[in-house]
Design a protein around this motif. Structure first.
Motif, PDB file in Angstrom:
ATOM      1  N   ASP A 144       0.815  -1.229   0.000  1.00 62.01           N
ATOM      2  CA  ASP A 144       0.000   0.000   0.000  1.00 62.01           C
ATOM      3  C   ASP A 144       0.844   1.273   0.000  1.00 62.01           C
ATOM      4  O   ASP A 144       0.389   2.326   0.443  1.00 62.01           O
ATOM      5  N   TYR A 145       2.067   1.184  -0.511  1.00 63.58           N
ATOM      6  CA  TYR A 145       2.928   2.360  -0.560  1.00 63.58           C
ATOM      7  C   TYR A 145       2.413   3.342  -1.598  1.00 63.58           C
ATOM      8  O   TYR A 145       2.087   2.963  -2.727  1.00 63.58           O
ATOM      9  N   ALA A 146       2.325   4.614  -1.214  1.00 62.31           N
ATOM     10  CA  ALA A 146       1.917   5.656  -2.151  1.00 62.31           C
ATOM     11  C   ALA A 146       3.161   6.260  -2.775  1.00 62.31           C
ATOM     12  O   ALA A 146       4.076   6.685  -2.045  1.00 62.31           O
ATOM     13  N   PRO A 147       3.264   6.283  -4.112  1.00 57.67           N
ATOM     14  CA  PRO A 147       4.466   6.814  -4.760  1.00 57.67           C
ATOM     15  C   PRO A 147       4.819   8.201  -4.248  1.00 57.67           C
ATOM     16  O   PRO A 147       3.958   9.061  -4.077  1.00 57.67           O
ATOM     17  N   ALA A 148       6.086   8.383  -3.937  1.00 59.30           N
ATOM     18  CA  ALA A 148       6.576   9.659  -3.433  1.00 59.30           C
ATOM     19  C   ALA A 148       7.966   9.892  -3.992  1.00 59.30           C
ATOM     20  O   ALA A 148       8.625   8.968  -4.472  1.00 59.30           O
ATOM     21  N   ALA A 149       8.425  11.139  -3.917  1.00 57.78           N
ATOM     22  CA  ALA A 149       9.778  11.457  -4.371  1.00 57.78           C
ATOM     23  C   ALA A 149      10.779  10.797  -3.429  1.00 57.78           C
ATOM     24  O   ALA A 149      10.812  11.091  -2.233  1.00 57.78           O
ATOM     25  N   LEU A 150      11.584   9.894  -3.964  1.00 63.31           N
ATOM     26  CA  LEU A 150      12.511   9.132  -3.134  1.00 63.31           C
ATOM     27  C   LEU A 150      13.869   9.806  -2.982  1.00 63.31           C
ATOM     28  O   LEU A 150      14.659   9.418  -2.122  1.00 63.31           O
ATOM     29  N   GLY A 151      14.169  10.795  -3.800  1.00 65.67           N
ATOM     30  CA  GLY A 151      15.533  11.300  -3.873  1.00 65.67           C
ATOM     31  C   GLY A 151      15.938  12.313  -2.832  1.00 65.67           C
ATOM     32  O   GLY A 151      17.102  12.709  -2.773  1.00 65.67           O
ATOM     33  N   ALA A 152      15.015  12.746  -1.967  1.00 63.89           N
ATOM     34  CA  ALA A 152      15.327  13.841  -1.055  1.00 63.89           C
ATOM     35  C   ALA A 152      16.237  13.425   0.090  1.00 63.89           C
ATOM     36  O   ALA A 152      17.049  14.227   0.562  1.00 63.89           O
ATOM     37  N   SER A 153      16.133  12.179   0.557  1.00 67.48           N
ATOM     38  CA  SER A 153      16.895  11.791   1.741  1.00 67.48           C
ATOM     39  C   SER A 153      16.958  10.277   1.863  1.00 67.48           C
ATOM     40  O   SER A 153      16.106   9.563   1.348  1.00 67.48           O
ATOM     41  N   ALA A 154      17.974   9.808   2.591  1.00 67.75           N
ATOM     42  CA  ALA A 154      18.128   8.369   2.793  1.00 67.75           C
ATOM     43  C   ALA A 154      18.936   8.102   4.055  1.00 67.75           C
ATOM     44  O   ALA A 154      19.782   8.909   4.449  1.00 67.75           O
ATOM     45  N   VAL A 155      18.640   6.961   4.682  1.00 64.77           N
ATOM     46  CA  VAL A 155      19.504   6.411   5.723  1.00 64.77           C
ATOM     47  C   VAL A 155      20.204   5.206   5.123  1.00 64.77           C
ATOM     48  O   VAL A 155      19.548   4.303   4.585  1.00 64.77           O
ATOM     49  N   ILE A 156      21.519   5.202   5.187  1.00 63.73           N
ATOM     50  CA  ILE A 156      22.308   4.115   4.609  1.00 63.73           C
ATOM     51  C   ILE A 156      22.982   3.346   5.738  1.00 63.73           C
ATOM     52  O   ILE A 156      23.762   3.918   6.511  1.00 63.73           O
ATOM     53  N   GLY A 157      22.634   2.065   5.851  1.00 60.52           N
ATOM     54  CA  GLY A 157      23.271   1.231   6.853  1.00 60.52           C
ATOM     55  C   GLY A 157      24.736   1.035   6.492  1.00 60.52           C
ATOM     56  O   GLY A 157      25.055   0.481   5.440  1.00 60.52           O
ATOM     57  N   TRP A 158      25.634   1.510   7.379  1.00 59.57           N
ATOM     58  CA  TRP A 158      27.049   1.523   7.021  1.00 59.57           C
ATOM     59  C   TRP A 158      27.866   0.568   7.887  1.00 59.57           C
ATOM     60  O   TRP A 158      27.698   0.495   9.098  1.00 59.57           O
ATOM     61  N   SER A 159      28.748  -0.166   7.240  1.00 55.48           N
ATOM     62  CA  SER A 159      29.792  -0.954   7.895  1.00 55.48           C
ATOM     63  C   SER A 159      30.907  -1.106   6.871  1.00 55.48           C
ATOM     64  O   SER A 159      30.709  -0.835   5.682  1.00 55.48           O
ATOM     65  N   THR A 160      32.064  -1.532   7.315  1.00 50.50           N
ATOM     66  CA  THR A 160      33.187  -1.660   6.382  1.00 50.50           C
ATOM     67  C   THR A 160      33.129  -3.013   5.681  1.00 50.50           C
ATOM     68  O   THR A 160      33.996  -3.876   5.851  1.00 50.50           O
ATOM     69  N   THR A 161      32.081  -3.214   4.886  1.00 54.13           N
ATOM     70  CA  THR A 161      31.888  -4.456   4.144  1.00 54.13           C
ATOM     71  C   THR A 161      31.641  -4.143   2.673  1.00 54.13           C
ATOM     72  O   THR A 161      31.275  -3.012   2.313  1.00 54.13           O
ATOM     73  N   ARG A 162      31.841  -5.133   1.845  1.00 55.95           N
ATOM     74  CA  ARG A 162      31.588  -4.975   0.408  1.00 55.95           C
ATOM     75  C   ARG A 162      30.127  -4.639   0.157  1.00 55.95           C
ATOM     76  O   ARG A 162      29.810  -3.758  -0.656  1.00 55.95           O
ATOM     77  N   GLU A 163      29.209  -5.338   0.853  1.00 58.58           N
ATOM     78  CA  GLU A 163      27.781  -5.130   0.605  1.00 58.58           C
ATOM     79  C   GLU A 163      27.352  -3.711   0.974  1.00 58.58           C
ATOM     80  O   GLU A 163      26.576  -3.073   0.251  1.00 58.58           O
ATOM     81  N   ALA A 164      27.843  -3.201   2.114  1.00 61.96           N
ATOM     82  CA  ALA A 164      27.485  -1.845   2.521  1.00 61.96           C
ATOM     83  C   ALA A 164      28.061  -0.809   1.563  1.00 61.96           C
ATOM     84  O   ALA A 164      27.430   0.213   1.261  1.00 61.96           O
ATOM     85  N   THR A 165      29.258  -1.068   1.058  1.00 59.81           N
ATOM     86  CA  THR A 165      29.864  -0.163   0.075  1.00 59.81           C
ATOM     87  C   THR A 165      29.033  -0.116  -1.198  1.00 59.81           C
ATOM     88  O   THR A 165      28.780   0.962  -1.763  1.00 59.81           O
ATOM     89  N   ARG A 166      28.601  -1.291  -1.650  1.00 59.62           N
ATOM     90  CA  ARG A 166      27.728  -1.336  -2.831  1.00 59.62           C
ATOM     91  C   ARG A 166      26.442  -0.546  -2.579  1.00 59.62           C
ATOM     92  O   ARG A 166      25.969   0.195  -3.454  1.00 59.62           O
TER      93      ARG A 166
END
Length: 275
Positions: A144-166
């Protein structure tokens, strides 16, 4: 970075409308080609040899599958028309492989792939196959997600791993030039004599793209890591979450569970998974 091909991998009719509307809105915003994919499961694959299907039962299964495919296609084409984008629809047959494997074959040329969050307990095998095996960033859309502008902000889960870097670099596919980015490390903060060089370097990378990036540390305590990530996204008003996915072996994931599966089941906003 620019999206030129956006693929929507449909898995069930119930989530088709929200996924189609979100994908079509993104395609319009990025002036991207919009590809809709649905794979008809093979009723004979991965079942015990003792199960027998009569011809009548197989016909009924195929009829229901055809009805689902037409329902999904209608939602996809209607959403594309409403956003003024040109759609491409492919209805595939899984045949002797899983639905996820068949979807991977057609989605690998996409810049970005969208799927719906599994709505039922025990569901999610195609979504997991895509995240693990596709080799492309997968954006999971909640029900039931209503389309919205996604580009304004983000939280990025960070760790020193290949997957997090990607995940950090893949997030550039969605972020606007002046976006607010939080690089969130769910761990103890560096000591007074320590420098968090990798996270600071990544924040500088976002700054060079014209974004405002900050590094944040949160100690999980007795909370699950996915809860901490979701809370940070809620408090900062993030448009989406980006995180590395399935950083352990399948056996480890099965026994102990993962942040990936927690977010797949419960996230209330879009999550970009990178593997």
């Amino acid at each position: 970075m620019t999206n030129r091909t956006i693929a929507l991998c449909f898995t069930e009719p119930e989530s088709a409308e929200a996924l189609a509307r979100t994908g079509a809105a993104l395609a319009r915003r990025h002036d991207a080609h919009l590809l809709g994919l649905y794979a008809l499961p093979d009723p004979f694959v991965h079942l015990p040899a003792t199960i027998y299907f009569s011809g009548e039962v197989v016909t009924q299964i195929r009829t229901r599958q055809g009805d689902s495919a037409r329902q999904i296609e209608t939602a996809f084409l209607r959403a594309a028309e409403s956003e003024g984008v040109t759609p491409e629809w492919r209805c595939l047959e899984a045949r002797l492989v899983t639905v996820g494997e068949r979807l991977c074959e057609s989605a690998r040329a996409a810049d970005l792939v969208l799927v719906a969050r599994p709505e039922h307990e025990g569901a999610g095998r195609p979504q997991e196959d895509l995240i693990r095996n596709l080799g492309r960033p997968v954006l999971m859309i909640p029900p039931d997600y209503a389309p919205a502008a996604l580009g304004a902000s983000a939280v990025i889960g960070w760790s020193t791993t290949r997957e997090a870097t990607r995940a950090a670099h893949d997030a550039l596919l969605l972020l606007d030039e002046r976006a607010e980015v939080v690089l969130l490390s769910v761990d103890k903060s560096p000591g007074p004599d320590e420098e968090d060089y990798p996270a600071n370097d990544m924040a500088a990378m976002f700054s060079r793209h014209g974004m405002n990036a900050t590094v944040t540390h949160r100690v999980p305590g007795d909370r699950r890591i996915a809860e901490v990530i979701e809370r940070e996204a809620f408090e900062t008003g993030a448009s989406f979450i980006a995180t590395g996915a399935f950083g352990h072996s399948k056996a480890y994931d099965f026994v102990l569970g993962t942040v990936t599966r927690d977010l797949m089941r419960h996230a209330k906003r879009p999550v970009l998974f990178s593997k």
